[in-house]
Enzyme design. Structure first.
Site, PDB file in Angstrom:
ATOM      1  N   ASP A 170      13.391   5.058  -8.553  1.00 25.90           N
ATOM      2  CA  ASP A 170      14.584   5.017  -8.285  1.00 25.90           C
ATOM      3  C   ASP A 170      15.032   3.718  -7.935  1.00 25.90           C
ATOM      4  O   ASP A 170      16.274   3.203  -7.946  1.00 25.90           O
ATOM      5  CB  ASP A 170      15.000   6.245  -7.264  1.00 25.90           C
ATOM      6  CG  ASP A 170      14.364   6.354  -6.256  1.00 25.90           C
ATOM      7  OD1 ASP A 170      13.365   5.576  -5.978  1.00 25.90           O
ATOM      8  OD2 ASP A 170      14.796   7.088  -5.392  1.00 25.90           O
ATOM      9  N   SER A 221      11.415   9.630  -8.803  1.00 28.05           N
ATOM     10  CA  SER A 221      11.658   9.002  -7.542  1.00 28.05           C
ATOM     11  C   SER A 221      10.236   9.225  -6.841  1.00 28.05           C
ATOM     12  O   SER A 221      10.344   9.603  -5.496  1.00 28.05           O
ATOM     13  CB  SER A 221      12.703   9.020  -6.927  1.00 28.05           C
ATOM     14  OG  SER A 221      13.770   8.923  -7.544  1.00 28.05           O
ATOM     15  N   ARG A 229      19.764  15.216 -11.984  1.00 29.14           N
ATOM     16  CA  ARG A 229      20.954  14.615 -12.647  1.00 29.14           C
ATOM     17  C   ARG A 229      20.523  14.375 -14.028  1.00 29.14           C
ATOM     18  O   ARG A 229      19.472  13.587 -14.181  1.00 29.14           O
ATOM     19  CB  ARG A 229      21.598  13.572 -12.033  1.00 29.14           C
ATOM     20  CG  ARG A 229      23.118  13.254 -12.341  1.00 29.14           C
ATOM     21  CD  ARG A 229      23.353  11.643 -11.730  1.00 29.14           C
ATOM     22  NE  ARG A 229      23.521  12.062 -10.356  1.00 29.14           N
ATOM     23  CZ  ARG A 229      24.807  11.890  -9.738  1.00 29.14           C
ATOM     24  NH1 ARG A 229      25.825  12.037 -10.518  1.00 29.14           N
ATOM     25  NH2 ARG A 229      24.791  11.884  -8.593  1.00 29.14           N
TER      26      ARG A 229
HETATM   27  C1  G6P Z   1      20.214   7.263  -6.178  1.00 28.66           C
HETATM   28  C2  G6P Z   1      19.171   7.720  -7.637  1.00 28.66           C
HETATM   29  C3  G6P Z   1      18.267   8.943  -7.260  1.00 28.66           C
HETATM   30  C4  G6P Z   1      18.012   8.548  -5.783  1.00 28.66           C
HETATM   31  C5  G6P Z   1      18.736   8.656  -4.831  1.00 28.66           C
HETATM   32  C6  G6P Z   1      18.440   8.500  -3.423  1.00 28.66           C
HETATM   33  O1  G6P Z   1      21.501   7.687  -6.583  1.00 28.66           O
HETATM   34  O2  G6P Z   1      19.741   7.880  -8.808  1.00 28.66           O
HETATM   35  O3  G6P Z   1      17.490   8.821  -8.128  1.00 28.66           O
HETATM   36  O4  G6P Z   1      16.666   9.161  -5.458  1.00 28.66           O
HETATM   37  O5  G6P Z   1      19.525   7.373  -5.011  1.00 28.66           O
HETATM   38  O6  G6P Z   1      19.244   9.258  -2.869  1.00 28.66           O
HETATM   39  P1  G6P Z   1      19.221  10.573  -2.067  1.00 28.66           P
HETATM   40  O7  G6P Z   1      19.732  10.299  -0.763  1.00 28.66           O
HETATM   41  O8  G6P Z   1      19.664  11.593  -2.856  1.00 28.66           O
HETATM   42  O9  G6P Z   1      17.770  10.769  -1.819  1.00 28.66           O
HETATM   43  C1  BGC Z   2       9.046   7.881  -2.931  1.00 27.04           C
HETATM   44  C2  BGC Z   2       9.680   6.619  -3.401  1.00 27.04           C
HETATM   45  C3  BGC Z   2      10.997   6.771  -3.821  1.00 27.04           C
HETATM   46  C4  BGC Z   2      11.546   6.919  -2.423  1.00 27.04           C
HETATM   47  C5  BGC Z   2      13.153   7.126  -2.381  1.00 27.04           C
HETATM   48  C6  BGC Z   2       9.588   8.003  -1.437  1.00 27.04           C
HETATM   49  O1  BGC Z   2       9.303   9.306  -1.029  1.00 27.04           O
HETATM   50  O2  BGC Z   2       7.650   7.778  -2.346  1.00 27.04           O
HETATM   51  O3  BGC Z   2       8.783   6.524  -4.761  1.00 27.04           O
HETATM   52  O4  BGC Z   2      11.346   5.573  -4.294  1.00 27.04           O
HETATM   53  O5  BGC Z   2      11.131   8.037  -1.613  1.00 27.04           O
HETATM   54  O6  BGC Z   2      13.685   8.167  -3.285  1.00 27.04           O
END
Ligand code: G6P
Ligand code: BGC
Ligand code: G6P
Ligand code: BGC
Length: 949
Positions: A645, A591, A527
């Site tokens: 994140d 992330s 995003r």
């Molecule tokens: C948030 C953040 C992302 C993050 C995500 C995890 O919305 O902006 O950067 O990685 O949450 O959510 P997802 O379920 O998409 O892994």
């Molecule tokens: C990463 C982290 C991240 C998490 C959630 C993990 O796989 O190592 O840095 O915060 O995922 O997105």
């Protein structure tokens, strides 16, 4: 029973009557409990329940787990046998469940005293003989029925699936040898084998309280407590446990209250006598004050005493009155009901004086019975008040509506017991509305229901899920140790948790402003956002965002391609925003685990989740992105901060709630960050203030710490992942893997013929076909089963209702384990915060984001509950991040930008002086203090100007 003619007393004067009544009243005084005393009993019962839960079996109240996780839901079906041993009678029963209806057939058998107190083998042979007779009677000798065994004594169970119950100790009138410490199910099976006439599939062993609760819950779903007030007494209830499922029925064995002396102040000499003469002196002290087996005996002891004192029967103690057991509790009920009088007037002729004497005697006997039975009901009421209050508090409710399923001769036959019990409960637990529901068919029906539940799901669970039930407490302790290890300079290199410093030192303070770009890469979406923070009347944030694709070939290609793609998307976004000519500050949410020594640099330690672009690990992602932007040359960007994140989430939530000091993600991957005291972070210089640490808890267990709970399915997932041996905790709990875990379990169950009639379809065999979002759909409370049918049908199987239930159960097991493990880790962080602050009660906010947490219907509730249970002295607010971590990244960028602006302005001023090296050295000497103050604010500028080249 009435041996009245020998007991008669004659010629009673009026004053004698008054004195007699007075003395009797005095004798009965210790049985009359005040409100304060009952409150104390309630408090002791409560303390006993808590102690029993903590000490697991070694305290007076045993609190034995029953491994019954839910009350019936009406889906139970089929024919079951129920064997019911331990009350006044042995009962064999056949129950047929069909469409929310149960048909019952039963036969009652007596167990002679010599069998009750003979050898274990004799006892179980006798039972086998009764069952054989019942099967003959039903014409079902060859049916090989599934059976539930109600065994109304304290038993230690491991899990309902392994179907065993080790008798802790006999109670009531039983004393068969060679049974205590042995598995009663095996003893029954052996007896059946010895008979060699029929076979049974014993699928559950249950306490009578549990059977009663289940039986009543079939009629009333609010029934979550089972009470027996019969020969013995006991209670079970649905306790919130930190096991794989949130509730489990606990058999309290409350009859043991007082075995540690805690009831000594209310125990009368008559109770002591009854205890001494019992088969188990010193044990079941509460039961001996309250249950049918003993009340008659207490009355007899009082009558003996009154007689010895010359107050009854002209002081004549007869052999009959001396006979233990002669005064049965059922007579007590009959006398109090007025159905029976102790001395039969018919035998007294017409002598009016004699009639008066007998009436007085009957009045006294009635008084004694009333005092003893009233005390019993009040004590049970006090105990019940403790139980309902505990349930209410467990659930954090101001008011609780609950139903208690009740059985037992005392409750059913005594004229006042039920009323006094209810009244006492109401007075002592005024915040609970308790309905007592008498069980119509005994606990056998409940045992059959538990067998049905065990058959539907327990069987599978036993084979597959015994290792899925994780100890939240044990993992919490381990996790806390790992946190400390990751923070230490010497221990960090070998620690699984990397505890990465983030160089973010505080949450937003409200002064942030400006126009920023945020890139958000690493979750399920890539995003790009524009975040405008303004300060008109109050701080407001305006955001616009766009999601861009990150195709598989890009995230698995070369690093250069990946960053070119990011730069291209950024260019497109700036174009659309009409800001290509501006050089806006950029915050980069990335992330993945990054090593940082400052805010605008992040060396990728290792890829996780789906990403595996070549040549990025070990590199600074800010540099890579800058390079890609420069290469394009069509716009400029100033990447001021790279944030994880979790940090973005904490900052986003911190914008709304200043107490936010933890950020967690439960999505594709999982991770947490929190504000740690700088003095505890060995890897960063300085002791003052705090810094946000990115724990990278997904790697918990990478050093082997989770091996004892990793299942064959976890190992298979790991083997097929992009990073075998890494992120083992993440692979057990996060959204990227949970669906796949369920799929692997289902494939194995199907292979073994346990689901889908053994059919396996190509779709079911395809990796990734069962997604975590399917778990969320299937676990929905109302439409869950129909969703299961829909999803399974799409996978090519034609599921039966039983299949859907089994699949729903698999989903629950997997998601519960996830919530429990995350709770263990999060509680570890909260405990650390509390310790750091040195407060008795911590008040804090946890910012949370991630698709699993957001979409799963029960996950958040389970997680919150488990965390609150682990850290009860904490007021924790769970704050969902509504706008993703991009907003938080912009906040971090705003602070960085403000500091950079300061630095630039100072650089400008200093450069105008154009000092020589000598002059600079002089200034440096003079302004040591200034360096100390300023180095925190604009270190690079001063170093640059005050260090001679
Ligand atoms: C948030 C953040 C992302 C993050 C995500 C995890 O919305 O902006 O950067 O990685 O949450 O959510 P997802 O379920 O998409 O892994
Ligand atoms: C990463 C982290 C991240 C998490 C959630 C993990 O796989 O190592 O840095 O915060 O995922 O997105
Ligand atoms: C129910 C159960 C028995 C239980 C009994 C208690 O009917 O089926 O297993 O032990 O209640 O009653 P009692 O008064 O006979 O002890
Ligand atoms: C037993 C319990 C049982 C109760 C009621 C007690 O003596 O210890 O297991 O539930 O009696 O039957």
């Amino acid at each position: 029973m009435c041996h009245h003619n020998r007991f008669l007393l004659l010629n009673v004067a009026k004053s004698d009557i008054i004195s007699l009544v007075f003395q009797v009243d005095e004798t009965l005084c210790p049985f009359k409990l005040s409100q304060e005393q009952l409150q104390l009993v309630k408090a002791r019962m409560r303390a006993g329940l808590e102690a029993g839960l903590k000490t697991k079996g070694s305290s007076a109240i045993k609190m034995l787990p029953s491994y019954v996780y839910r009350t019936p839901d009406g889906t139970e079906h089929g024919k079951y046998l129920a064997l019911d041993l331990g009350g006044t009678n042995f009962r064999a029963m056949m129950v047929n469940f069909k469409r929310q209806n149960a048909r019952l057939y039963h036969k009652i058998y007596t167990i002679p005293l010599e069998i009750m107190q003979g050898t274990g083998e004799e006892l179980f042979d006798h039972i086998a003989q009764c069952v054989s007779d019942f099967l003959d009677y039903m014409g079902m000798k060859n049916a090989h029925l599934p059976a539930g065994f109600t065994f109304s004594f304290p038993c230690e169970q491991t899990a309902i699936d392994t179907v065993s119950g080790t008798l802790v100790s006999w109670t009531k009138g039983y004393k068969a040898t060679d049974c205590e410490g042995h598995d009663v199910v095996s003893m029954l099976r052996e007896a059946i084998k010895r008979r060699n006439e029929f076979d049974l599939d014993i699928v559950a062993v249950v306490n009578d309280t549990v059977g009663t609760m289940m039986s009543c819950a079939y009629e009333d779903p609010q029934c979550e407590i089972g009470l027996i007030a019969g020969t013995g007494t006991n209670v079970c209830y649905m306790e919130e446990v930190d096991a794989e499922l949130s509730k489990m029925c606990i058999n309290t064995e409350w009859g043991g209250l007082g075995d540690d002396g805690s009831l000594d102040d209310i125990i009368t000499p008559y109770d002591m006598e009854v205890n001494q003469n019992s088969i188990n002196p010193g044990r079941q002290r509460f039961e001996k004050l309250t249950s049918g087996m003993y009340l008659g005996e207490i009355v007899r002891q009082v009558l003996l005493d009154l007689t010895r004192g010359g107050l009854l029967f002209r002081g004549h103690v007869t052999e009959t009155l001396k006979t233990p057991g002669i005064f049965e509790t059922k007579y007590l009920s009959q006398i109090e009901r007025g159905d029976m009088i102790f001395c039969d007037l018919a035998n007294c002729g017409t002598n009016s004086l004699l009639s008066v004497a007998i009436m007085i005697m009957d009045f006294i006997v009635m008084q004694v019975c009333g005092a003893v039975s009233r005390r019993a009901a009040q004590l049970c009421g006090a105990g019940m008040a403790a139980v309902v209050d505990k349930i209410r508090e467990n659930r954090g409710l101001d008011h609780l509506n609950i139903t208690v399923g009740v059985d037992g001769a005392l409750y059913k036959l005594h004229p006042h017991f039920s009323r006094v019990l209810k009244d006492t409960t109401e007075v002592l637990a005024p915040q609970c509305n308790v309905t007592f529901l008498p069980s119509e068919e005994g606990s056998g029906k409940g045992a059959a229901l538990i067998s049905a539940v065990a058959r539907q799901i327990g069987q599978h669970r036993g084979r597959y899920f015994s290792t899925w039930r994780v100890s939240v407490c044990a993992h919490n302790i381990q996790f806390r140790r790992e946190l400390a290890k990751g923070l230490g300079r010497d221990t960090n290199p070998t620690a699984a948790l990397k505890m990465l410093p983030t160089f973010v030192r505080s949450i937003p303070d409200g002064s942030e402003k400006g126009d920023f770009i945020a890139l958000d890469l690493g979750g399920s979406n890539f995003r790009i956002l524009r975040v405008k923070v303004s300060h008109e009347k109050k701080q407001t944030v305006q955001m616009e965002s766009q999601i861009y694709d990150t195709p598989e070939d890009i995230i698995h290609g070369s690093g250069t391609r990946l960053f070119d793609h990011v730069a291209e998307c950024l260019g497109d976004f700036m174009e659309k925003q009409n800001i290509k000519d501006k050089k806006l500050p950029v915050g980069f949410t990335f992330s993945f685990p990054c090593q940082q020594t400052k805010l605008d640099e992040g060396f990728l330690i290792t890829w996780t989740k789906r990403f595996k672009a070549g040549g990025v690990e070990g590199m600074d992602v800010v540099k890579l992105l800058n390079k890609a932007i420069k290469k394009r040359g069509d716009y400029d960007a100033d990447i001021m901060a790279v944030v994880n994140d979790t940090v973005g989430t904490m900052m986003t939530c911190g914008f709304d709630d200043q107490r936010c000091e933890v950020g967690i993600i439960i999505g594709t991957g999982t991770n947490a960050c929190y504000m740690e005291e700088l003095r505890n972070i060995d890897l960063v210089e300085g002791d003052e203030g705090r810094m946000c640490v990115n724990t990278e808890w997904g790697a918990f267990g990478d050093d082997g710490r989770l091996e004892d709970i990793r299942t064959e399915f976890d190992r298979e997932i790991d083997r097929g992942s992009i990073n075998p041996g890494k992120q083992l905790f993440e692979k057990m709990v996060s959204g990227m893997y949970m669906g796949e875990l369920v799929r692997l379990i289902l494939v194995k169950m199907a292979r073994e013929g346990l689901v889908f009639e053994g059919r396996i379809t190509p779709e079911l065999l395809t990796k990734g076909k069962f997604e975590t979002k399917h778990i969320s759909a299937i676990e929905k409370s109302k439409e869950g089963l129909s969703k299961a049918r829909e999803i399974l049908t799409r996978l090519g199987v034609e599921p039966s209702t039983d299949d859907c239930i089994a699949v729903q159960h698999v989903c629950t097991v997997v998601s519960f384990r996830s919530a429990n493990l995350i709770a263990a880790a999060l509680a570890g962080i909260l405990m650390r915060l509390k310790e750091n602050k040195g407060v008795a009660r911590l008040r804090t906010t946890v910012g949370i984001d991630g698709s699993l947490y957001k979409m799963h219907p029960q996950y958040a509730r389970r997680l919150h509950k488990a965390v609150r249970r682990l850290v009860p002295d904490t007021d924790v607010r769970f704050l969902l991040s509504e706008s993703g971590s991009g907003k938080g990244a912009a906040m971090v960028t705003a602070v960085a930008y403000r500091l950079a602006e300061h630095s630039r302005q100072i650089a400008q001023i200093l450069s105008e002086f154009r000092l020589t090296t000598e002059q600079l050295l002089e200034v440096r000497k003079l302004s040591q203090w200034c360096v100390c103050v300023c180095v925190c604010v604009f270190p690079c500028v001063l170093c640059h100007y005050l260090t001679p080249s």
